[in-house]
Enzyme design. Sequence first.
Site, mmCIF file in Angstrom:
data_model
loop_
_atom_site.group_PDB
_atom_site.id
_atom_site.type_symbol
_atom_site.label_atom_id
_atom_site.label_comp_id
_atom_site.label_asym_id
_atom_site.label_seq_id
_atom_site.Cartn_x
_atom_site.Cartn_y
_atom_site.Cartn_z
ATOM 1 N N GLN A 29 5.992 -5.023 2.749
ATOM 2 C CA GLN A 29 6.406 -3.736 3.305
ATOM 3 C C GLN A 29 5.452 -3.383 4.439
ATOM 4 O O GLN A 29 4.254 -3.203 4.228
ATOM 5 C CB GLN A 29 6.368 -2.652 2.237
ATOM 6 C CG GLN A 29 6.868 -1.305 2.743
ATOM 7 C CD GLN A 29 6.650 -0.189 1.746
ATOM 8 O OE1 GLN A 29 5.515 0.185 1.477
ATOM 9 N NE2 GLN A 29 7.727 0.324 1.189
ATOM 10 N N TYR A 89 6.223 8.669 6.424
ATOM 11 C CA TYR A 89 5.307 7.851 7.224
ATOM 12 C C TYR A 89 5.786 7.842 8.681
ATOM 13 O O TYR A 89 6.765 8.506 9.032
ATOM 14 C CB TYR A 89 5.203 6.451 6.638
ATOM 15 C CG TYR A 89 4.692 6.438 5.218
ATOM 16 C CD1 TYR A 89 3.384 6.835 4.919
ATOM 17 C CD2 TYR A 89 5.520 6.082 4.154
ATOM 18 C CE1 TYR A 89 2.917 6.856 3.612
ATOM 19 C CE2 TYR A 89 5.062 6.094 2.848
ATOM 20 C CZ TYR A 89 3.764 6.489 2.582
ATOM 21 O OH TYR A 89 3.314 6.514 1.287
ATOM 22 N N ARG A 91 9.424 1.770 -11.490
ATOM 23 C CA ARG A 91 8.743 2.122 -12.726
ATOM 24 C C ARG A 91 9.137 1.221 -13.903
ATOM 25 O O ARG A 91 8.297 0.917 -14.754
ATOM 26 C CB ARG A 91 9.015 3.595 -13.050
ATOM 27 C CG ARG A 91 8.268 4.558 -12.134
ATOM 28 C CD ARG A 91 8.798 5.988 -12.221
ATOM 29 N NE ARG A 91 10.094 6.110 -11.569
ATOM 30 C CZ ARG A 91 10.726 7.270 -11.391
ATOM 31 N NH1 ARG A 91 10.175 8.397 -11.819
ATOM 32 N NH2 ARG A 91 11.896 7.312 -10.786
#
Length: 413
Positions: free
Chosen positions: A106, A183, A355
Amino acid sequence: MEEKLKSQAVSPFSETKIGPLTLRNRFVKAATNEGMAKGGIVTKGLARFHERIAEGGAAMSTVAYCATSPDGRTFVDQAVLDDASLKDFRSLTDAVHKHGAAASAQITHAGSFTFLDKDSLKTNKPLSSSGGFNKVGVMSGRYFKKKMNREELSAMAGEFVAAAIRAKEAGFDAVELHMGHGYLLSQFVSPIYNKRHDNYGGSIERRMNFPSEVLKKVLDAVGKDLAVVVKYSMTDGPKGNDISDGIAVAKRLEADGAHMAVLSNGLNVESITAMFGSPLPQASGGGNAIVKIGSWIQSLTEPKDVVFRESYLRELAQQVRANVDMPLAYLGGVQSLDGVQNAMADGFDTIALGRALVFDPNFVNDLQSGAITQSGCTACNRCVTMMYTPGGTSCIETPYKPDPKLNQVGAAS
């Protein structure tokens, strides 16, 4: 009707092609900040974290937050895709490949969403789509941000390209450009941050111009060899971009030739509950003062009545799916075989898990073998704040604990 759709859906355990990359099944480890690059060094702990995902059956594991430059980090404990990191990143990708999985990097830049101190960040004002007061900087003493000019935009696009080329050299099979969560690229996409009046601001089409430039240049540089994936937020949450904007973003990514889009949601500061589908635990942060302050501020502004439900972004993602033909990854709280089958029935090409794989790296293999049909993850989000502890991101309720000692040295054996 839903049961009929499930029976007709593509198997989640079948191969799929994303650009030049063939994945062994439809399960992808979503990028979740690992907190295992202490001092910016790619550690053995980070490599082992992703190797366990590959061992557990996922087709691809995404290494979160590989910054384009030292100034692109949010915290000092994040890796940079530079020449110095290539050897250790190569050890990580080799470990993933050993188990038949692919590795994705990423690639991102923080822009104004940075907590680097004045000794760590070269510029006095962090770069962003627009200048002025920097609300995130209140927590780190950087109260103002700088509107990027044309020269800086070109240089930044070059940073993304250089990072993608290094990812290829490090053995990654894919790169994921982060256009969400607040971001830098997201600061152009979102009207909450983007107040420009030139060709890079205004309508969603113009707000997408710079992220589009970055994407097309990365595709030109590495797209024949690597899958080029984009992660973005379908909505900004209660304010900012809505789902009509999210659909417009997907259409632009498709037109630009992105190989797949990962459908996320929300922003780190303004709408983290929209991102996770449940709030962060109060008084969290693993001893990190900035995170504790941020969690407290969010507790004052975030909705108080949000209860986690599986596949909480399904309705939004279905609207995107209905408007584009490009490969899409569903992301957002899949925790069971039923959730997996629903995503396949909805027409998504892959399922991005966060998760559930932190809770159990063997989740995919266990689903396929029939050992389980439901994850034990409770979406308490304490794993999110564990990234600031010496061991990095982990679930406090399972035995799959990272060894803090592995985060003290480089990944190379």
